[in-house]
Design an enzyme around this catalytic site. Structure first.
Site, PDB file in Angstrom:
ATOM      1  N   TYR A 156      50.515  40.560  50.697  1.00  0.00           N
ATOM      2  CA  TYR A 156      49.301  40.322  49.899  1.00  0.00           C
ATOM      3  C   TYR A 156      48.501  39.157  50.505  1.00  0.00           C
ATOM      4  O   TYR A 156      47.277  39.105  50.422  1.00  0.00           O
ATOM      5  CB  TYR A 156      49.659  40.070  48.435  1.00  0.00           C
ATOM      6  CG  TYR A 156      48.499  40.326  47.483  1.00  0.00           C
ATOM      7  CD1 TYR A 156      47.915  41.583  47.389  1.00  0.00           C
ATOM      8  CD2 TYR A 156      47.983  39.300  46.692  1.00  0.00           C
ATOM      9  CE1 TYR A 156      46.861  41.829  46.534  1.00  0.00           C
ATOM     10  CE2 TYR A 156      46.920  39.531  45.829  1.00  0.00           C
ATOM     11  CZ  TYR A 156      46.364  40.797  45.753  1.00  0.00           C
ATOM     12  OH  TYR A 156      45.310  41.025  44.908  1.00  0.00           O
ATOM     13  N   LYS A 163      42.897  35.433  44.920  1.00  0.00           N
ATOM     14  CA  LYS A 163      43.146  35.637  43.483  1.00  0.00           C
ATOM     15  C   LYS A 163      43.520  34.322  42.791  1.00  0.00           C
ATOM     16  O   LYS A 163      43.194  34.128  41.616  1.00  0.00           O
ATOM     17  CB  LYS A 163      44.232  36.697  43.264  1.00  0.00           C
ATOM     18  CG  LYS A 163      43.821  38.114  43.651  1.00  0.00           C
ATOM     19  CD  LYS A 163      42.608  38.623  42.868  1.00  0.00           C
ATOM     20  CE  LYS A 163      42.396  40.120  43.078  1.00  0.00           C
ATOM     21  NZ  LYS A 163      41.158  40.613  42.407  1.00  0.00           N
TER      22      LYS A 163
HETATM   23  C1  1JT Z   1      42.490  44.307  47.600  1.00  0.00           C
HETATM   24  C2  1JT Z   1      43.292  45.305  48.161  1.00  0.00           C
HETATM   25  C3  1JT Z   1      42.854  43.712  46.406  1.00  0.00           C
HETATM   26  C4  1JT Z   1      44.441  45.676  47.523  1.00  0.00           C
HETATM   27  C5  1JT Z   1      44.800  45.075  46.332  1.00  0.00           C
HETATM   28  C6  1JT Z   1      44.016  44.093  45.775  1.00  0.00           C
HETATM   29  N1  1JT Z   1      44.610  43.684  44.623  1.00  0.00           N
HETATM   30  C7  1JT Z   1      45.729  44.388  44.475  1.00  0.00           C
HETATM   31  N2  1JT Z   1      45.858  45.238  45.507  1.00  0.00           N
HETATM   32  C8  1JT Z   1      46.946  46.155  45.719  1.00  0.00           C
HETATM   33  C9  1JT Z   1      48.055  45.525  46.498  1.00  0.00           C
HETATM   34  C10 1JT Z   1      47.858  45.112  47.795  1.00  0.00           C
HETATM   35  C11 1JT Z   1      48.911  44.553  48.525  1.00  0.00           C
HETATM   36  C12 1JT Z   1      50.145  44.415  47.946  1.00  0.00           C
HETATM   37  C13 1JT Z   1      50.334  44.835  46.666  1.00  0.00           C
HETATM   38  C14 1JT Z   1      49.280  45.375  45.948  1.00  0.00           C
HETATM   39  C15 1JT Z   1      42.946  45.959  49.450  1.00  0.00           C
HETATM   40  C16 1JT Z   1      41.516  45.736  49.853  1.00  0.00           C
HETATM   41  C17 1JT Z   1      41.123  44.312  49.672  1.00  0.00           C
HETATM   42  C18 1JT Z   1      41.218  43.894  48.222  1.00  0.00           C
HETATM   43  O1  1JT Z   1      51.130  43.844  48.698  1.00  0.00           O
HETATM   44  C19 1JT Z   1      52.436  44.246  48.469  1.00  0.00           C
HETATM   45  C20 1JT Z   1      48.686  44.098  49.939  1.00  0.00           C
END
Ligand code: 1JT
Length: 256
Positions: A156, A163
């Site tokens: 993430y 965030k």
């Molecule tokens: C963005 C993306 C914001 C994916 C996101 C996000 N907030 C949650 N997710 C899902 C996520 C992403 C990762 C993760 C777990 C959940 C992608 C485009 C940019 C904004 O890591 C295990 C990386």
């Protein structure tokens, strides 16, 4: 019908899987009048087709990263008759910054993620606050966040920092706008299969982990986030501001 007579702006619908779309549908069911925005021509058709399924819904163009578009939108919404509810469901980071070693994130990746995902809440709240001032029941602003803001979630990475900035901004905006009877909160959603999540490294593992370990032993969906958003948008939550509410099947409370 806990949102009857309220006007809501929802920013961040891309397609039918968007969390913002789950929120819009819940708001409509609860009697709110809606305005949806689309970021660009690529998404315009999607958003307009979705809006047609919720009669009376307005659609406006707004790219939060283009100078002047947020202010222009505020001008059009003033003519609409003001605003009671603002939903910020916007985030972006470069794919290459959502994997690998966090320490390698370049300044460019930092700027992109924090500008689009955190500063845009401040810009929207500043522009829309005058439209919310003095309304019956006050105003309600909310945004979407993720556990990676407060825990080091593998991959993430820079979005976790963005965030964290968003959650801190939620508290400062709540302190700032509280005297105008505008509340500001965030919903920390568990992982949901959306356009943003598509192709993210380790996302499938995250869904599996929630199903196996969360107190409720299941993943969440857009409808569950939507219904918590309706609570935050309504007078039922009139005593709640500056909070991060988790809609994650309880995942974040578990130790081992
Ligand atoms: C963005 C993306 C914001 C994916 C996101 C996000 N907030 C949650 N997710 C899902 C996520 C992403 C990762 C993760 C777990 C959940 C992608 C485009 C940019 C904004 O890591 C295990 C990386």
């Amino acid at each position: 019908m806990i949102l009857k007579g309220k006007k809501a702006l929802v920013v961040g619908v891309a397609n039918k899987r968007s969390i913002a779309w789950g929120i819009a549908q819940s708001f409509a069911r609860e009697g709110a009048e809606l305005c949806l925005t689309y970021q660009n021509e690529r998404l315009e058709k999607n958003v307009k087709e979705l809006a047609e399924t919720l009669p009376g819904t307005r659609v406006e163009a707004c790219d939060v990263m283009v100078d002047g578009q947020v202010g222009a939108l505020a001008g059009r919404l003033k003519e609409w008759g003001g605003l009671d509810i603002l939903v910020h469901a916007v985030a972006f980071a470069r794919t290459e910054d959502l994997a690998g070693d966090f320490r390698n994130v370049p300044l460019e990746g930092w700027h992109t993620a924090l500008d689009v995902s955190a500063y845009s809440l401040i810009a929207l709240a500043r522009a829309m606050a005058p439209l919310m001032e003095g309304r019956a029941g006050g105003g309600s602003v909310m945004s979407l966040t993720f556990l990676g803001a407060v825990r080091a979630v593998p991959n993430y990475n820079i979005m976790g920092v963005a965030k964290a900035a968003l959650e801190a901004s939620t508290r400062y905006l709540a302190a700032d706008l509280g005297p105008k009877n505008i509340r500001v909160n965030a919903i920390s959603a568990g992982p949901v299969r959306t356009l943003s999540a598509a192709g993210v490294t380790g996302f499938a593992r995250m869904l599996e982990e929630v199903e196996n370990r969360a107190p409720l032993r299941r993943n969440i969906d857009q409808g569950q986030v939507g219904d918590t958003a309706s609570f935050l948008a309504s007078d039922l939550s009139r005593g709640v501001t500056g909070q991060v509410i988790y809609v994650d099947s309880g995942y974040h409370i578990v130790g081992i």
